[in-house]
Write a protein that holds these residues in place. Sequence first.
Motif, mmCIF file in Angstrom:
data_model
loop_
_atom_site.group_PDB
_atom_site.id
_atom_site.type_symbol
_atom_site.label_atom_id
_atom_site.label_comp_id
_atom_site.label_asym_id
_atom_site.label_seq_id
_atom_site.Cartn_x
_atom_site.Cartn_y
_atom_site.Cartn_z
ATOM 1 N N VAL A 221 -78.068 -0.701 -101.559
ATOM 2 C CA VAL A 221 -78.246 -1.847 -102.453
ATOM 3 C C VAL A 221 -77.168 -1.829 -103.532
ATOM 4 C CG1 VAL A 221 -79.763 -2.867 -104.200
ATOM 5 C CG2 VAL A 221 -80.718 -2.024 -102.049
ATOM 6 N N LEU A 222 -76.917 -0.632 -104.057
ATOM 7 C CA LEU A 222 -75.941 -0.501 -105.137
ATOM 8 C C LEU A 222 -74.548 -0.936 -104.658
ATOM 9 C CD1 LEU A 222 -75.765 2.418 -107.616
ATOM 10 C CD2 LEU A 222 -73.689 1.626 -106.565
ATOM 11 N N ILE A 223 -74.137 -0.427 -103.510
ATOM 12 C CA ILE A 223 -72.794 -0.724 -103.005
ATOM 13 C C ILE A 223 -72.670 -2.210 -102.646
ATOM 14 C CG2 ILE A 223 -71.192 -0.276 -101.097
ATOM 15 C CD1 ILE A 223 -72.205 2.648 -101.152
ATOM 16 N N GLU A 224 -73.707 -2.747 -101.995
ATOM 17 C CA GLU A 224 -73.662 -4.150 -101.595
ATOM 18 C C GLU A 224 -73.650 -5.067 -102.825
ATOM 19 O OE1 GLU A 224 -73.145 -4.856 -98.531
ATOM 20 O OE2 GLU A 224 -73.145 -7.044 -98.789
ATOM 21 N N SER A 225 -74.440 -4.732 -103.835
ATOM 22 C CA SER A 225 -74.473 -5.547 -105.052
ATOM 23 C C SER A 225 -73.110 -5.498 -105.745
ATOM 24 C CB SER A 225 -75.545 -5.038 -106.022
ATOM 25 O OG SER A 225 -76.793 -5.026 -105.395
ATOM 26 N N ALA A 226 -72.547 -4.284 -105.850
ATOM 27 C CA ALA A 226 -71.252 -4.134 -106.530
ATOM 28 C C ALA A 226 -70.187 -4.957 -105.803
ATOM 29 C CB ALA A 226 -70.858 -2.663 -106.590
ATOM 30 N N LYS A 227 -70.194 -4.886 -104.469
ATOM 31 C CA LYS A 227 -69.202 -5.641 -103.695
ATOM 32 C C LYS A 227 -69.299 -7.130 -103.980
ATOM 33 C CE LYS A 227 -68.629 -2.829 -99.518
ATOM 34 N NZ LYS A 227 -69.210 -2.675 -98.177
ATOM 35 N N ASN A 228 -70.529 -7.603 -104.237
ATOM 36 C CA ASN A 228 -70.754 -9.033 -104.420
ATOM 37 C C ASN A 228 -70.833 -9.444 -105.887
ATOM 38 O OD1 ASN A 228 -71.162 -10.354 -101.668
ATOM 39 N ND2 ASN A 228 -72.353 -8.466 -101.496
ATOM 40 N N ASN A 229 -70.492 -8.534 -106.785
ATOM 41 C CA ASN A 229 -70.499 -8.841 -108.223
ATOM 42 C C ASN A 229 -71.880 -9.179 -108.753
ATOM 43 O OD1 ASN A 229 -69.195 -9.193 -110.710
ATOM 44 N ND2 ASN A 229 -69.196 -11.421 -110.436
ATOM 45 N N ILE A 230 -72.933 -8.676 -108.101
ATOM 46 C CA ILE A 230 -74.296 -8.871 -108.602
ATOM 47 C C ILE A 230 -74.575 -7.762 -109.621
ATOM 48 C CG2 ILE A 230 -76.742 -9.007 -107.958
ATOM 49 C CD1 ILE A 230 -75.100 -11.172 -106.599
ATOM 50 N N PRO A 231 -74.989 -8.123 -110.854
ATOM 51 C CA PRO A 231 -75.270 -7.083 -111.856
ATOM 52 C C PRO A 231 -76.364 -6.124 -111.369
ATOM 53 C CG PRO A 231 -75.224 -9.240 -112.886
ATOM 54 C CD PRO A 231 -75.190 -9.469 -111.404
ATOM 55 N N ILE A 232 -76.233 -4.854 -111.748
ATOM 56 C CA ILE A 232 -77.168 -3.849 -111.246
ATOM 57 C C ILE A 232 -77.813 -3.075 -112.402
ATOM 58 C CG2 ILE A 232 -77.461 -2.046 -109.509
ATOM 59 C CD1 ILE A 232 -74.472 -2.504 -108.821
ATOM 60 N N TYR A 233 -79.130 -2.980 -112.339
ATOM 61 C CA TYR A 233 -79.840 -2.061 -113.229
ATOM 62 C C TYR A 233 -79.878 -0.721 -112.506
ATOM 63 C CZ TYR A 233 -81.669 -6.252 -115.581
ATOM 64 O OH TYR A 233 -81.800 -7.439 -116.256
ATOM 65 N N ILE A 234 -79.278 0.307 -113.085
ATOM 66 C CA ILE A 234 -79.294 1.605 -112.425
ATOM 67 C C ILE A 234 -80.332 2.457 -113.145
ATOM 68 C CG2 ILE A 234 -77.901 3.631 -111.840
ATOM 69 C CD1 ILE A 234 -75.589 1.629 -111.433
ATOM 70 N N GLU A 235 -81.407 2.709 -112.406
ATOM 71 C CA GLU A 235 -82.634 3.174 -113.060
ATOM 72 C C GLU A 235 -83.043 4.561 -112.601
ATOM 73 O OE1 GLU A 235 -85.813 0.335 -112.909
ATOM 74 O OE2 GLU A 235 -87.366 1.871 -112.822
ATOM 75 N N VAL A 236 -83.618 5.310 -113.523
ATOM 76 C CA VAL A 236 -84.244 6.568 -113.145
ATOM 77 C C VAL A 236 -85.697 6.533 -113.616
ATOM 78 C CG1 VAL A 236 -83.575 7.887 -115.190
ATOM 79 C CG2 VAL A 236 -83.863 9.056 -113.026
ATOM 80 N N ASP A 237 -86.598 7.015 -112.771
ATOM 81 C CA ASP A 237 -88.023 7.024 -113.117
ATOM 82 C C ASP A 237 -88.517 8.465 -113.077
ATOM 83 O OD1 ASP A 237 -88.129 4.101 -112.904
ATOM 84 O OD2 ASP A 237 -87.908 4.458 -110.771
ATOM 85 N N ALA A 238 -88.136 9.221 -114.076
ATOM 86 C CA ALA A 238 -88.511 10.630 -114.084
ATOM 87 C C ALA A 238 -89.930 10.786 -114.607
ATOM 88 C CB ALA A 238 -87.543 11.411 -114.944
ATOM 89 N N LEU A 239 -90.568 11.851 -114.174
ATOM 90 C CA LEU A 239 -91.887 12.198 -114.665
ATOM 91 C C LEU A 239 -91.713 13.579 -115.308
ATOM 92 C CD1 LEU A 239 -94.613 10.799 -114.496
ATOM 93 C CD2 LEU A 239 -95.083 12.050 -112.403
ATOM 94 N N ALA A 240 -91.593 13.578 -116.653
ATOM 95 C CA ALA A 240 -91.298 14.839 -117.341
ATOM 96 C C ALA A 240 -92.432 15.823 -117.101
ATOM 97 C CB ALA A 240 -91.094 14.591 -118.836
ATOM 98 N N GLY A 241 -92.101 16.968 -116.548
ATOM 99 C CA GLY A 241 -93.123 17.958 -116.209
ATOM 100 C C GLY A 241 -93.416 17.934 -114.713
ATOM 101 N N GLY A 242 -93.022 16.831 -114.050
ATOM 102 C CA GLY A 242 -93.216 16.724 -112.608
ATOM 103 C C GLY A 242 -91.876 16.770 -111.903
ATOM 104 N N THR A 243 -91.119 15.686 -112.017
ATOM 105 C CA THR A 243 -89.834 15.627 -111.321
ATOM 106 C C THR A 243 -88.662 16.032 -112.205
ATOM 107 O OG1 THR A 243 -89.525 13.316 -111.905
ATOM 108 C CG2 THR A 243 -90.688 13.763 -109.850
ATOM 109 N N THR A 244 -88.908 16.206 -113.480
ATOM 110 C CA THR A 244 -87.868 16.714 -114.401
ATOM 111 C C THR A 244 -88.536 17.726 -115.335
ATOM 112 O OG1 THR A 244 -88.307 14.911 -115.947
ATOM 113 C CG2 THR A 244 -86.491 14.579 -114.401
ATOM 114 N N PRO A 245 -87.721 18.506 -116.074
ATOM 115 C CA PRO A 245 -88.322 19.498 -116.972
ATOM 116 C C PRO A 245 -89.266 18.832 -117.987
ATOM 117 C CG PRO A 245 -85.942 19.823 -116.796
ATOM 118 C CD PRO A 245 -86.253 18.552 -116.096
ATOM 119 N N ALA A 246 -90.316 19.558 -118.368
ATOM 120 C CA ALA A 246 -91.270 19.005 -119.333
ATOM 121 C C ALA A 246 -90.634 18.721 -120.697
ATOM 122 C CB ALA A 246 -92.475 19.925 -119.465
ATOM 123 N N PRO A 247 -89.759 19.606 -121.209
ATOM 124 C CA PRO A 247 -89.142 19.269 -122.499
ATOM 125 C C PRO A 247 -88.319 17.984 -122.381
ATOM 126 C CG PRO A 247 -88.792 21.582 -121.981
ATOM 127 C CD PRO A 247 -89.343 20.938 -120.750
#
Lengths: 491, 478
Positions: A221-247
């Motif tokens: 999606v990112l590459i196709e959007s960039a090729k077509n000049n479609i603005p992109i929200y580049i998002e991370v959905d971390a869960l502190a303590g689960g998928t990333t460090p708790a601090p």
Amino acid sequence: MPLRGLRGGKLKVLNDEGLKRIHIATLEILSEVGVRMEYLPALEIFEGFGADVNFDKKIVKIDEQLLKKGLSTAPSRFTLYGKNESFDVKVDTERVYTIAGSSALSVLDLEGNHRPALFEDLVKFTLLQDQLENLHIMHGIVIPSDFEEYGVDRIIFAGVFPYTRRNYYSQSQTGADGVQEQIKLAAVFQGSEDAVRKNPMFSEVCCMVSPLKHEKINSEVLIESAKNNIPIYIEVDALAGGTTPAPLAGTLVEGNANILAGIVLAQLVNPGTPCVYRTSSSIMDMTTGGFAGAAPESNLIHCATAQLAHYYNLPYSGGTGLDAKIPDEQAGYERALQLLSNAMAGDNLIALATGMMEMMLTASYEQCVIDNEIMGAVYRMLEEVVVDDETLSLNLLKEVAAKEQGHFLYFKETAEYTKKNNWVPKLTNRNVWNSWKAEGSKSMREAANDAARKILTENNEPAISREQTDEIMNMAKSFHKRAIEKSKNVQ
Amino acid sequence: MRLSCVEVLSENEINKIDKVSKEILEETGVMVLSEEVIKIFENGGAKVDYDKKIVRIPEKVVNDCIKSTPSEFKLYNREKDSYLSIGKNLGYSGTGHNAINTLEANSPERRLATKKDVENFVKIADTLPNIHVVANGYMPQDVFYKSSLLHSLEVMANNTTKHVYFSPENVDETKVLISMLKVISGENYLGNAPIATCQLSPISPLTWSEGTIKAVVEVAKSGIPLSILPEPITGVTAPITLAGTLTSSNVEELSAIVLAQIVNPGTPVIYAQAWTTFEMNKGSALIGTPECCLLSIAGAQLARYYNIPSHCIAFDTDSDMFDEQNGFEKMFNTIATLQAGTNLIVNAGLFATGMTSSSEQLIVDHEIVTFVYRYLEGINVSNDSIAKNVIQEVGQHKDYMTHPQTLKYIRSNEHAAYKVSNRNIFDAWDKSGKMSITENASSLAKEIIKEYQPKQLSREKQEKLKEIISDFESKFNK
């Protein structure tokens, strides 16, 4: 249309040293640990620019030089186009705008029922939200359960894009083909695919997985959007303590590395692609093991991330929904705390700003209207207290003070100032008890229910012609069908 | 594939040099001309002789100290928002330092360097992407001679944000330099994010002057990285044989590593080398010889054996002018040191055996190292770069000039960028004034000096640095 977009950024939760240390730690992670990218073309693009790529492990290591190269072409300001100029959103790293709620599975309807979301809800929610003066970007607030899930992004496109005058924050669920088909859908209104590429009235989002992983579909999606000049929200959905460090600091480092890797990729594909640095991260609630978007710690993550994005001169989008289940006291305090802190921290596109309850699982009509009200108050808080000869009002003060029982009520200056500057609430009740009672003792939720019903009665037409609306829906249905068939063939 | 490391010593040969070095440290020892420091060695487990000022270090102490020396650490820039990971990534490059003369292109005479020359040199270094570490280039001769290095640091801090390095003569100067670094960095303990590296050298053979060895102690306490750089001359201050010179230098190196670790365990130390051979017929010390290249490669191997980051002089030439000898000697030892896996090479900008420096030379040296970096990267063979589709698409009897892949790779690192080499065909070169690389570099240097505005220190910090220097000078009634 009052696209207010006042300037935020006064609230800082990281000091300069903390910011630099997170930046340094990010450099270390990007150059030494790297990001796992599961889409081969993404690996090859990085390799072509001299990055250290391990094709077996699918790891891309990005050194400071390449990071700088990528960031040097990422724009700090760009326009997210509405269907007419008055709805254009001029994004930069200071102004504060809002984005509608996203992808709930259930609705809390105006009759008080909690039930699965339908396509009809998607249209109604879009019509309702399009009338909210403090909302700037539209989004698909629910995923309709009356359509098969795979490739439903095309159907959602047809349920949102025709019914809003605002720029549409879209999402491709299946990869590059989703982006291509959405360009075709937008072209029905915009005239041609080239017109869409020139002034895209929708944007795409890529959600990176924590820790440090870019899945195949998102990179596509990112590459196709960039090729077509479609603005992109580049998002991370971390869960502190689960998928990333708790601090929180450790969570910030992971998110920063993950997002920057995406932004660099978009810039290598097409230098100048508009990218929004976006997070929807939260802490993990240790009693439920789930997402707690409205927790104060989550607000801290979002405020700190604003500083990080701005450190790289990138527009930032934070924000998450509420944890409350109904429009009650919990919903009120969670939303006020969240919107105020995000806005003060300079969140340029506060996402999930309307209607999102139950950890983003439920969308509420009433809450949409209440959130608009809270955002109005928050916008007023972003304004500075202006101190000049006029506002100091010394002459007036001297004149009134000289009288025995003076007051300021009848002066034209008072009326003019109040009209021009004070926020006028719509749902908030400031009556004394008896008058409030005489008007039916309505709670905020009841007032919101009335307001939502009124808006929906008065506004039930799409923002574009009926013919185009129908054409988009028909095309979307055939795209949806094709996507399902394609996925079955693959299996 | 990246080019593999070049080596000149077998594992067995390294073991031998290591064993003999440790025997010499234990049996013969090094001379330390400071009672105070001998005491520190003694407390750390060395056998010392206060009368003869000899410190003998048992093998166990040496081994423990090697172990406590970090194998990698970060060299920060002035703003502390960027760093070099030394010991991990291959080969960073730095400028030269402490030349006393400058020779400009087209000028017949060399002249003594000034503080303004240092400023221009550092400004240019700040703009060159493949120069990662910056030193003063010159010891300015138009300021009080005892504070020449302090003036240099002031100029460096104001004209580059890159990591800086310097080599003081004695402990008093070192203390003042450290206090200046605290002002520049804004931190009291510099070890949190070191923005500078300090290089110190013994007097070969096997001797530490009082000023220098006390400076080693001072720097180890401060937390900034210490680069220990023995400068043996074959047949003069070290044996004439290369193996003997390596061993003697290794003994000197290890003696200071031991001291640094006794004073502050974990002190970041760089195993540095500056090799010099001697031309017996002319009585001159030389750095641009093939023997020096061999020693540099061996030195990098020894540092790797001890798991300590390495640093070596490079860009070396004994030519006194901008000529072919200058070019081939520099290219020779820049390839040798970088391909040896040396973590930091320095002395870009110097020529005439390090006595003279110039802006033009710095720019040409940057070109040399840029090409060497590209060379070491090797050939990237991937599905994309092998270009099967593209070759099939273009087919026969056409060209690739406008193919999207060509445009894409032009923006990448597939072909190194150049700044000043002459790449004109003859006629074009002839018509555009027959410029040499030195003349091209000279024009570029003038342009940078005129146009470039480096990010300066705050006014407050600038004032504070001036104050420290004038306080120091006032002690000499200057």
